[in-house]
Design a protein around this motif. Sequence first.
Motif, PDB file in Angstrom:
ATOM      1  N   ALA A 160       6.826  -9.570   6.050  1.00 21.27           N
ATOM      2  CA  ALA A 160       7.380  -8.283   5.451  1.00 21.27           C
ATOM      3  C   ALA A 160       6.800  -8.385   3.916  1.00 21.27           C
ATOM      4  O   ALA A 160       6.591  -7.127   3.265  1.00 21.27           O
ATOM      5  CB  ALA A 160       8.892  -8.278   5.517  1.00 21.27           C
ATOM      6  N   ALA A 161       6.809  -9.317   3.132  1.00 24.84           N
ATOM      7  CA  ALA A 161       6.582  -9.413   1.987  1.00 24.84           C
ATOM      8  C   ALA A 161       5.067  -8.965   1.773  1.00 24.84           C
ATOM      9  O   ALA A 161       4.724  -8.283   0.870  1.00 24.84           O
ATOM     10  CB  ALA A 161       6.543 -11.037   1.250  1.00 24.84           C
ATOM     11  N   ASP A 162       4.113  -9.456   2.588  1.00 24.88           N
ATOM     12  CA  ASP A 162       2.628  -8.904   2.583  1.00 24.88           C
ATOM     13  C   ASP A 162       2.633  -7.483   2.496  1.00 24.88           C
ATOM     14  O   ASP A 162       1.901  -7.136   1.834  1.00 24.88           O
ATOM     15  CB  ASP A 162       2.050  -9.739   3.643  1.00 24.88           C
ATOM     16  N   ILE A 163       3.225  -7.015   3.721  1.00 18.36           N
ATOM     17  CA  ILE A 163       2.999  -5.587   3.919  1.00 18.36           C
ATOM     18  C   ILE A 163       3.767  -4.792   2.491  1.00 18.36           C
ATOM     19  O   ILE A 163       3.413  -3.860   1.963  1.00 18.36           O
ATOM     20  CB  ILE A 163       4.077  -4.932   5.127  1.00 18.36           C
ATOM     21  N   LYS A 164       4.917  -5.273   2.009  1.00 22.48           N
ATOM     22  CA  LYS A 164       5.475  -4.631   0.983  1.00 22.48           C
ATOM     23  C   LYS A 164       4.464  -4.790  -0.308  1.00 22.48           C
ATOM     24  O   LYS A 164       4.216  -3.788  -1.021  1.00 22.48           O
ATOM     25  CB  LYS A 164       6.753  -5.181   0.299  1.00 22.48           C
ATOM     26  N   ARG A 165       3.927  -5.733  -0.568  1.00 23.75           N
ATOM     27  CA  ARG A 165       2.839  -6.127  -1.605  1.00 23.75           C
ATOM     28  C   ARG A 165       1.812  -5.037  -1.274  1.00 23.75           C
ATOM     29  O   ARG A 165       1.617  -4.353  -2.344  1.00 23.75           O
ATOM     30  CB  ARG A 165       2.435  -7.430  -1.602  1.00 23.75           C
ATOM     31  N   ALA A 166       1.186  -4.802  -0.275  1.00 23.20           N
ATOM     32  CA  ALA A 166       0.074  -4.010   0.069  1.00 23.20           C
ATOM     33  C   ALA A 166       0.341  -2.357  -0.248  1.00 23.20           C
ATOM     34  O   ALA A 166      -0.335  -1.773  -0.625  1.00 23.20           O
ATOM     35  CB  ALA A 166      -0.107  -4.324   1.418  1.00 23.20           C
ATOM     36  N   TRP A 167       1.735  -2.257   0.352  1.00 16.66           N
ATOM     37  CA  TRP A 167       2.015  -0.624   0.024  1.00 16.66           C
ATOM     38  C   TRP A 167       2.323  -0.401  -1.607  1.00 16.66           C
ATOM     39  O   TRP A 167       1.875   0.674  -2.085  1.00 16.66           O
ATOM     40  CB  TRP A 167       3.380  -0.679   0.766  1.00 16.66           C
ATOM     41  N   GLN A 168       2.804  -1.436  -2.140  1.00 14.66           N
ATOM     42  CA  GLN A 168       3.110  -1.221  -3.482  1.00 14.66           C
ATOM     43  C   GLN A 168       1.965  -1.308  -4.351  1.00 14.66           C
ATOM     44  O   GLN A 168       1.519  -0.591  -5.430  1.00 14.66           O
ATOM     45  CB  GLN A 168       3.981  -2.371  -4.165  1.00 14.66           C
ATOM     46  N   LYS A 169       0.764  -1.932  -4.032  1.00  8.87           N
ATOM     47  CA  LYS A 169      -0.466  -1.806  -4.541  1.00  8.87           C
ATOM     48  C   LYS A 169      -1.319  -0.510  -4.333  1.00  8.87           C
ATOM     49  O   LYS A 169      -2.092  -0.048  -5.186  1.00  8.87           O
ATOM     50  CB  LYS A 169      -1.467  -3.068  -3.946  1.00  8.87           C
ATOM     51  N   HIS A 170      -1.212   0.004  -3.059  1.00 10.19           N
ATOM     52  CA  HIS A 170      -2.093   1.077  -2.853  1.00 10.19           C
ATOM     53  C   HIS A 170      -1.387   2.509  -2.337  1.00 10.19           C
ATOM     54  O   HIS A 170      -2.118   3.490  -2.450  1.00 10.19           O
ATOM     55  CB  HIS A 170      -2.585   0.790  -1.449  1.00 10.19           C
ATOM     56  N   ILE A 171      -0.152   2.567  -2.208  1.00 11.15           N
ATOM     57  CA  ILE A 171       0.496   3.723  -1.935  1.00 11.15           C
ATOM     58  C   ILE A 171       1.322   4.198  -3.067  1.00 11.15           C
ATOM     59  O   ILE A 171       2.205   3.641  -3.584  1.00 11.15           O
ATOM     60  CB  ILE A 171       1.489   3.641  -0.650  1.00 11.15           C
ATOM     61  N   ARG A 172       1.090   5.419  -3.580  1.00 13.91           N
ATOM     62  CA  ARG A 172       1.584   6.042  -4.741  1.00 13.91           C
ATOM     63  C   ARG A 172       2.331   7.075  -4.220  1.00 13.91           C
ATOM     64  O   ARG A 172       1.653   8.399  -4.171  1.00 13.91           O
ATOM     65  CB  ARG A 172       0.619   6.413  -5.723  1.00 13.91           C
ATOM     66  N   PRO A 173       3.509   7.342  -3.821  1.00  8.51           N
ATOM     67  CA  PRO A 173       4.414   8.394  -3.317  1.00  8.51           C
ATOM     68  C   PRO A 173       4.339   9.560  -4.367  1.00  8.51           C
ATOM     69  O   PRO A 173       4.188  10.795  -3.877  1.00  8.51           O
ATOM     70  CB  PRO A 173       5.737   7.925  -3.085  1.00  8.51           C
ATOM     71  N   GLU A 174       4.369   9.367  -5.386  1.00  6.16           N
ATOM     72  CA  GLU A 174       4.341  10.526  -6.668  1.00  6.16           C
ATOM     73  C   GLU A 174       2.964  11.300  -6.642  1.00  6.16           C
ATOM     74  O   GLU A 174       3.073  12.305  -7.105  1.00  6.16           O
ATOM     75  CB  GLU A 174       4.768   9.968  -7.811  1.00  6.16           C
ATOM     76  N   GLN A 175       2.055  10.640  -6.067  1.00  4.65           N
ATOM     77  CA  GLN A 175       0.653  11.289  -6.069  1.00  4.65           C
ATOM     78  C   GLN A 175       0.473  11.673  -4.626  1.00  4.65           C
ATOM     79  O   GLN A 175      -0.430  12.665  -4.468  1.00  4.65           O
ATOM     80  CB  GLN A 175      -0.336  10.230  -6.373  1.00  4.65           C
ATOM     81  N   MET A 176       1.236  11.987  -3.755  1.00  7.62           N
ATOM     82  CA  MET A 176       1.112  12.314  -2.376  1.00  7.62           C
ATOM     83  C   MET A 176       1.743  13.981  -2.414  1.00  7.62           C
ATOM     84  O   MET A 176       2.434  14.260  -3.334  1.00  7.62           O
ATOM     85  CB  MET A 176       2.028  11.759  -1.258  1.00  7.62           C
TER      86      MET A 176
END
Length: 93
Positions: free
Chosen positions: A64-80
């Motif tokens: 779960a920590a790996d997934i969270k880290r990847a999402w935080q690195k690549h997904i920017r909700p404010e830019q969607m």
Amino acid sequence: MRDFVANDPDVDELTQAKAYITGSFPLRFDTNGKLIANLIAAAYYNRPDDWFDTYNQKINALTAADIKRAWQKHIRPEQMNVVVVGGEKAGEF
């Protein structure tokens, strides 16, 4: 999306996602065309020779920590952007 990026993924959802990904993996090779396409992609992206042999192990090793880290690195909700598709009249879907 903001909540998902900020928090760890649900353990049950992560388990189900891993089962789906690893369970459907053989379907990537169920035709000659798919087999060739996957071999070409592996070569194009310079994957190691054991890529297909270790793929499911790598998926199952994700935490779960790996997934969270990847999402935080690549997904920017404010830019969607949100796109709504429906009828011409308001409220018509």
